[in-house]
Design a protein around this motif. Structure first.
Motif, PDB file in Angstrom:
ATOM      1  N   LEU A  65      15.834 -19.693 123.880  1.00 35.88           N
ATOM      2  CA  LEU A  65      14.952 -18.959 124.792  1.00 35.88           C
ATOM      3  C   LEU A  65      13.790 -18.356 124.021  1.00 35.88           C
ATOM      4  O   LEU A  65      12.634 -18.467 124.438  1.00 35.88           O
ATOM      5  N   VAL A  66      14.072 -17.739 122.883  1.00 34.80           N
ATOM      6  CA  VAL A  66      13.013 -17.146 122.056  1.00 34.80           C
ATOM      7  C   VAL A  66      12.003 -18.213 121.645  1.00 34.80           C
ATOM      8  O   VAL A  66      10.789 -18.022 121.785  1.00 34.80           O
ATOM      9  N   ASN A  67      12.480 -19.354 121.150  1.00 33.32           N
ATOM     10  CA  ASN A  67      11.574 -20.428 120.730  1.00 33.32           C
ATOM     11  C   ASN A  67      10.742 -20.956 121.889  1.00 33.32           C
ATOM     12  O   ASN A  67       9.551 -21.244 121.735  1.00 33.32           O
ATOM     13  N   THR A  68      11.347 -21.069 123.060  1.00 29.95           N
ATOM     14  CA  THR A  68      10.630 -21.557 124.236  1.00 29.95           C
ATOM     15  C   THR A  68       9.558 -20.562 124.667  1.00 29.95           C
ATOM     16  O   THR A  68       8.434 -20.959 125.008  1.00 29.95           O
ATOM     17  N   LEU A  69       9.874 -19.278 124.639  1.00 31.49           N
ATOM     18  CA  LEU A  69       8.887 -18.247 124.985  1.00 31.49           C
ATOM     19  C   LEU A  69       7.725 -18.239 123.988  1.00 31.49           C
ATOM     20  O   LEU A  69       6.561 -18.141 124.379  1.00 31.49           O
ATOM     21  N   LEU A  70       8.042 -18.352 122.699  1.00 35.88           N
ATOM     22  CA  LEU A  70       6.982 -18.369 121.690  1.00 35.88           C
ATOM     23  C   LEU A  70       6.096 -19.599 121.825  1.00 35.88           C
ATOM     24  O   LEU A  70       4.867 -19.502 121.709  1.00 35.88           O
ATOM     25  N   ALA A  71       6.691 -20.753 122.077  1.00 36.60           N
ATOM     26  CA  ALA A  71       5.894 -21.973 122.259  1.00 36.60           C
ATOM     27  C   ALA A  71       4.990 -21.847 123.479  1.00 36.60           C
ATOM     28  O   ALA A  71       3.816 -22.255 123.440  1.00 36.60           O
TER      29      ALA A  71
END
Length: 131
Positions: A71-77
């Motif tokens: 989720l964190v990686n998806t939000l940052l992307a």
């Protein structure tokens, strides 16, 4: 333009619905977001993040029951693709708020209780917040 349901993607543990209104794209996420389930969210964000669009994208995270580094990686992307002024997190669930605070990312996202408007800069901290 009236509110239009664009698409609904889901798997056993995650449901993602994307709606385009006159003022914003609204993506509503419910369930568990981890490495095994994140793909519908990634696809929905990619579809709504067209460079031709200037509408804000509001990510409703109220019904997320679990989130991890996926989720964190998806939000940052999504933030990198859209920019900080187009992406807002709406009413994130306590587990999402805790995850953002633990990673120090809560100050880098516009976070608000409702999908009412574009993020506006906070004059004190310079961090965008939803009104």
């Amino acid at each position: 333009m009236p509110t239009t349901r664009i698409h609904h993607l889901s798997n056993d543990l995650l449901s993602v619905t994307t709606v385009r209104t006159e003022t914003a794209w609204v993506i509503t996420v419910s369930g568990e977001v981890d490495l095994d389930t994140v793909e519908p969210l990634r696809r929905s964000l990619a579809a709504a993040a067209s460079p031709r669009e200037s509408l804000p994208l509001l990510l409703n995270l109220r019904d997320v029951r679990f989130g991890d580094s996926a989720l964190v990686n998806t939000l940052l992307a999504a933030r990198l693709r859209l920019g900080p002024d187009r992406l807002g997190l709406v009413d994130p669930a306590p587990c999402v708020v805790r995850l953002l605070r633990l990673t120090g990312l809560d100050a880098h996202f516009a976070i608000g209780p409702r999908p009412a408007a574009r993020p506006v800069p906070d004059s004190v901290a310079g961090v965008p917040r939803l009104p």
